[in-house]
Design an enzyme around this catalytic site. Sequence first.
Site, PDB file in Angstrom:
ATOM      1  N   TYR A 134       0.807  -1.224   0.000  1.00 41.36           N
ATOM      2  CA  TYR A 134       0.000   0.000   0.000  1.00 41.36           C
ATOM      3  C   TYR A 134       0.840   1.275   0.000  1.00 41.36           C
ATOM      4  CZ  TYR A 134      -4.253  -2.791   0.801  1.00 41.36           C
ATOM      5  OH  TYR A 134      -5.293  -3.673   0.689  1.00 41.36           O
ATOM      6  N   LYS A 188       5.074 -14.155   1.913  1.00 33.07           N
ATOM      7  CA  LYS A 188       5.242 -15.014   0.724  1.00 33.07           C
ATOM      8  C   LYS A 188       6.725 -14.973   0.371  1.00 33.07           C
ATOM      9  CE  LYS A 188       2.716 -16.857  -1.811  1.00 33.07           C
ATOM     10  NZ  LYS A 188       2.388 -18.297  -1.897  1.00 33.07           N
ATOM     11  N   ASP A 220      -0.705 -17.894   2.122  1.00 32.90           N
ATOM     12  CA  ASP A 220      -1.798 -18.711   1.566  1.00 32.90           C
ATOM     13  C   ASP A 220      -2.152 -19.861   2.504  1.00 32.90           C
ATOM     14  OD1 ASP A 220       0.727 -19.733   1.006  1.00 32.90           O
ATOM     15  OD2 ASP A 220       0.337 -20.150  -1.113  1.00 32.90           O
ATOM     16  N   ASP A 244      -4.375  -6.624   5.764  1.00 31.95           N
ATOM     17  CA  ASP A 244      -5.719  -6.151   5.410  1.00 31.95           C
ATOM     18  C   ASP A 244      -6.612  -7.361   5.097  1.00 31.95           C
ATOM     19  OD1 ASP A 244      -7.805  -4.479   4.701  1.00 31.95           O
ATOM     20  OD2 ASP A 244      -6.946  -3.872   2.780  1.00 31.95           O
ATOM     21  N   ASP A 248      -9.628  -9.412   7.808  1.00 30.68           N
ATOM     22  CA  ASP A 248     -11.039  -9.585   7.418  1.00 30.68           C
ATOM     23  C   ASP A 248     -11.413 -11.064   7.417  1.00 30.68           C
ATOM     24  OD1 ASP A 248     -11.131  -6.819   7.013  1.00 30.68           O
ATOM     25  OD2 ASP A 248     -12.325  -6.990   5.181  1.00 30.68           O
TER      26      ASP A 248
HETATM   27  C1  IPM Z   1      -8.913  -1.086   6.213  1.00 30.59           C
HETATM   28  C2  IPM Z   1      -9.492  -0.611   4.922  1.00 30.59           C
HETATM   29  C3  IPM Z   1      -8.617   0.446   4.288  1.00 30.59           C
HETATM   30  C4  IPM Z   1      -7.280  -0.151   3.944  1.00 30.59           C
HETATM   31  C5  IPM Z   1      -9.164   1.112   3.050  1.00 30.59           C
HETATM   32  C6  IPM Z   1     -10.574   1.535   3.182  1.00 30.59           C
HETATM   33  C7  IPM Z   1      -8.281   2.279   2.676  1.00 30.59           C
HETATM   34  O1  IPM Z   1      -9.721  -1.673   4.053  1.00 30.59           O
HETATM   35  O2  IPM Z   1      -8.692  -0.271   7.104  1.00 30.59           O
HETATM   36  O3  IPM Z   1      -8.689  -2.281   6.358  1.00 30.59           O
HETATM   37  O4  IPM Z   1      -7.037  -0.522   2.810  1.00 30.59           O
HETATM   38  O5  IPM Z   1      -6.466  -0.298   4.792  1.00 30.59           O
HETATM   39 MN    MN Z   2      -9.605  -3.614   5.072  1.00 31.21          MN
END
Ligand code: IPM
Ligand code: MN
Length: 349
Positions: A134, A188, A220, A244, A248
């Site tokens: 990022y 990775k 993975d 990220d 999730d």
């Molecule tokens: C997060 C979100 C953000 C990120 C986005 C919305 C910029 O997905 O905080 O996990 O990519 O980090």
């Molecule tokens: Mn996110």
Amino acid sequence: MVVIPGDGIGPEIVEQTLRVLEAAQKGAAFSLDLEFHSAGAGEHRRTGRALSEETFEACKRANAVLKGPVGDPAVRAPDGTEAGVLGGILRTGLDAYANVRPIRLYPGVASALSGLAPGAIDYVVMRENTEGLYASRGRGFVSPEATLDFMLMTRRGVERIARKAFELARTRQGAPKDGVRRVTCVDKANVLRGFAYFRQIFLEVAKGYPDIQPECRHADATAASLVQDPGRFDVLVTENFLGDLLSDLGGGTIGGLGMCPSGNLGDERAYFEPVHGSAPDIAGQDRANPIAMVLSAAMMLHWLGEAAAASRIQEAASRALSAGAIRLFPDGTVRDGTVAAGRAISGEL
Ligand code: IPM
Ligand code: MN
């Protein structure tokens, strides 16, 4: 402290969180001084900028920032990325390099994984927040025929996130399954030299923490293990983009992203926000789960040195869930409403 209510469901879950914070302050020896600021997609629509200079300065001055989710898929930059999100600006701007994302299965919450007792999932994803893939945000090369993004790893960046992970592991009780204090480096390294570098520095830092078990795993395979054997994880440290994704994934195993708080910590500054987005599709319907936001506020109190109040909020949320005062639908929304959930937690306090 600065409060950014955010977009979509942001204002409603922040409102319930402030209710909980108010209850937590009653009879306590601290009081919070709130300063409200607008930022995000709505702000971008109104002014052309997601974060004003003034709000940024206020965030820098504050002892802590509590931020609701921001963003609106309709508010986009010319390159196609979302213009109303703040992750890039605030994380690098405040040098909040450690994104701490606890993944914990609370009592009364049905996991998408079967046969798990409360507490059987209890790990923290320590996501590097200022570099990795990022770092290329807004800086990649774009032509009509091709695009190229880059992944940045610096020695300083990897060392400091690795240290944060080991320090955190020292404060925890180890993995639920075996009680071993463990930091898992997720990468990775078999494919990209940047990840091999990340792993090498991680192992160097690990030598300074002989009381914690270090291990290295590929991302993975780790994704599979987080589903099949989550109890073996304690602290995971990883690059920005992988963190990220994997946080999730973890959220999907503990009742959804509505259960996932986070802290973005620097050495001097920090801000706290739920892991989830602004969910414009359910905004204003009294359906959003406020728990991720409430638990983010608890993490904020911990950062501010009010660990007892932080634990009280966490326990109140836990009791409200186990008593059935807050019930989740399989899609992660709350059955009895956002407001009722906020009242249930503040009632427990
Ligand atoms: C997060 C979100 C953000 C990120 C986005 C919305 C910029 O997905 O905080 O996990 O990519 O980090
Ligand atoms: Mn996110």
